[in-house]
Design a protein around this motif. Sequence first.
Motif, PDB file in Angstrom:
ATOM      1  N   UNK A  53       5.801 -12.065  -7.339  1.00 40.24           N
ATOM      2  CA  UNK A  53       6.786 -13.004  -7.876  1.00 40.24           C
ATOM      3  C   UNK A  53       7.287 -12.554  -9.243  1.00 40.24           C
ATOM      4  N   UNK A  54       6.369 -12.076 -10.082  1.00 43.23           N
ATOM      5  CA  UNK A  54       6.759 -11.635 -11.425  1.00 43.23           C
ATOM      6  C   UNK A  54       7.612 -10.373 -11.355  1.00 43.23           C
ATOM      7  N   UNK A  55       7.271  -9.470 -10.434  1.00 50.74           N
ATOM      8  CA  UNK A  55       8.073  -8.264 -10.256  1.00 50.74           C
ATOM      9  C   UNK A  55       9.494  -8.617  -9.826  1.00 50.74           C
ATOM     10  N   UNK A  56       9.606  -9.501  -8.864  1.00 49.40           N
ATOM     11  CA  UNK A  56      10.932  -9.875  -8.360  1.00 49.40           C
ATOM     12  C   UNK A  56      11.754 -10.565  -9.436  1.00 49.40           C
ATOM     13  N   UNK A  57      11.088 -11.367 -10.275  1.00 48.65           N
ATOM     14  CA  UNK A  57      11.805 -12.021 -11.371  1.00 48.65           C
ATOM     15  C   UNK A  57      12.348 -10.988 -12.352  1.00 48.65           C
TER      16      UNK A  57
ATOM     17  N   UNK B 225      12.933 -20.194 -16.793  1.00 47.02           N
ATOM     18  CA  UNK B 225      14.136 -19.419 -16.504  1.00 47.02           C
ATOM     19  C   UNK B 225      13.859 -17.924 -16.430  1.00 47.02           C
ATOM     20  N   UNK B 226      13.092 -17.403 -17.387  1.00 46.47           N
ATOM     21  CA  UNK B 226      12.901 -15.962 -17.474  1.00 46.47           C
ATOM     22  C   UNK B 226      11.746 -15.434 -16.635  1.00 46.47           C
ATOM     23  N   UNK B 227      10.717 -16.229 -16.446  1.00 51.17           N
ATOM     24  CA  UNK B 227       9.542 -15.712 -15.761  1.00 51.17           C
ATOM     25  C   UNK B 227       9.183 -16.471 -14.491  1.00 51.17           C
ATOM     26  N   UNK B 228       9.850 -17.583 -14.260  1.00 54.79           N
ATOM     27  CA  UNK B 228       9.602 -18.328 -13.038  1.00 54.79           C
ATOM     28  C   UNK B 228       8.239 -18.982 -12.967  1.00 54.79           C
ATOM     29  N   UNK B 229       7.616 -19.177 -14.136  1.00 53.13           N
ATOM     30  CA  UNK B 229       6.294 -19.807 -14.173  1.00 53.13           C
ATOM     31  C   UNK B 229       6.288 -20.898 -15.233  1.00 53.13           C
ATOM     32  N   UNK B 230       5.277 -21.766 -15.174  1.00 52.36           N
ATOM     33  CA  UNK B 230       5.142 -22.820 -16.164  1.00 52.36           C
ATOM     34  C   UNK B 230       4.536 -22.264 -17.451  1.00 52.36           C
ATOM     35  N   UNK B 231       4.948 -22.828 -18.564  1.00 49.86           N
ATOM     36  CA  UNK B 231       4.397 -22.433 -19.854  1.00 49.86           C
ATOM     37  C   UNK B 231       3.016 -23.052 -20.000  1.00 49.86           C
ATOM     38  N   UNK B 232       2.017 -22.229 -20.346  1.00 47.58           N
ATOM     39  CA  UNK B 232       0.648 -22.719 -20.435  1.00 47.58           C
ATOM     40  C   UNK B 232       0.269 -23.232 -21.811  1.00 47.58           C
ATOM     41  N   UNK B 233       1.237 -23.212 -22.741  1.00 48.32           N
ATOM     42  CA  UNK B 233       0.965 -23.719 -24.077  1.00 48.32           C
ATOM     43  C   UNK B 233       0.308 -22.701 -24.995  1.00 48.32           C
ATOM     44  N   UNK B 234      -0.019 -21.512 -24.485  1.00 48.96           N
ATOM     45  CA  UNK B 234      -0.729 -20.523 -25.293  1.00 48.96           C
ATOM     46  C   UNK B 234      -0.033 -19.167 -25.338  1.00 48.96           C
ATOM     47  N   UNK B 235       0.727 -18.837 -24.321  1.00 47.57           N
ATOM     48  CA  UNK B 235       1.369 -17.534 -24.240  1.00 47.57           C
ATOM     49  C   UNK B 235       2.330 -17.341 -25.416  1.00 47.57           C
ATOM     50  N   UNK B 236       2.190 -16.219 -26.124  1.00 50.38           N
ATOM     51  CA  UNK B 236       2.990 -15.964 -27.325  1.00 50.38           C
ATOM     52  C   UNK B 236       4.127 -14.972 -27.076  1.00 50.38           C
TER      53      UNK B 236
END
Length: 252
Positions: free
Chosen positions: A134-138, A204-215
């Motif tokens: 999924x991340x590759x396709x995004x 929008x950019x990664x197709x995943x939910x923000x986990x509150x920690x990713x910088x």
Amino acid sequence: MVDHLEKQFQALGSQENTGMDYADREHVLIVEDDQRLAELTRDYLEANGFKVTLEADGAKGVDRISSLQPDLVILDLMLPGEDGLSICRRVRPHFSGPIMMLTARTDDLDQVLGLEMGADDYMPKPVQPRVLLARMRALLRRTDGSLPSGEERLRFENLEVDHATREAWLSGERIDLTSAEFDLLWLLASNAGRVLTREEIFSDLRGIKYDGQDRSIDVRVSRIRPKIGDDPNQPHRIKTVRSKGYLFVKDS
């Protein structure tokens, strides 16, 4: 770890084999010294419509990426000969495609360094096959020019951003941006005057939910600001909105 992954790869199997001519498939270069993991990943990606090349020697990484010019690179952090951070830094002037870094480490510093060296995405090991795909396709969707947009070129005083060519200029000089930096700049600029939350940006950019920690978004903003002539200490173009996200300021 690899035994666990092997079971996942085998369970997923060749569920999306497209039947596309091999030569026409998107080309992925995997730079990974764990042969079994590399081969499992290759088999899974080939079954899902990709053409895959393997390279185990970090010392050959830069030359292989530069000569092959694949559509996407999966790059391990810890490699014999030359580590992934060094490869990423050295190859960026010669390769504009997306680079996804993999590592068994959990230190946030590795992620920050990888992004600062020009990586577009970062995944911890053990890799989850469906998440990897999924991340590759995004990443590939963002770099093939297929993202929907309204205006193709945006102008803000001495800054121009062109979606069709995926280029930006400051006072007529082309700005050196990684693929991920351009994607974020375009997203912010095309929403000028509106605060974008980190949740919206991640979706929008990664197709995943923000986990509150990713910088990763914060790191990219810090790299974009000086490139577009924004003062990192007192930015006037890309402003941080505390506890929310970022605002690209419209021209007055």
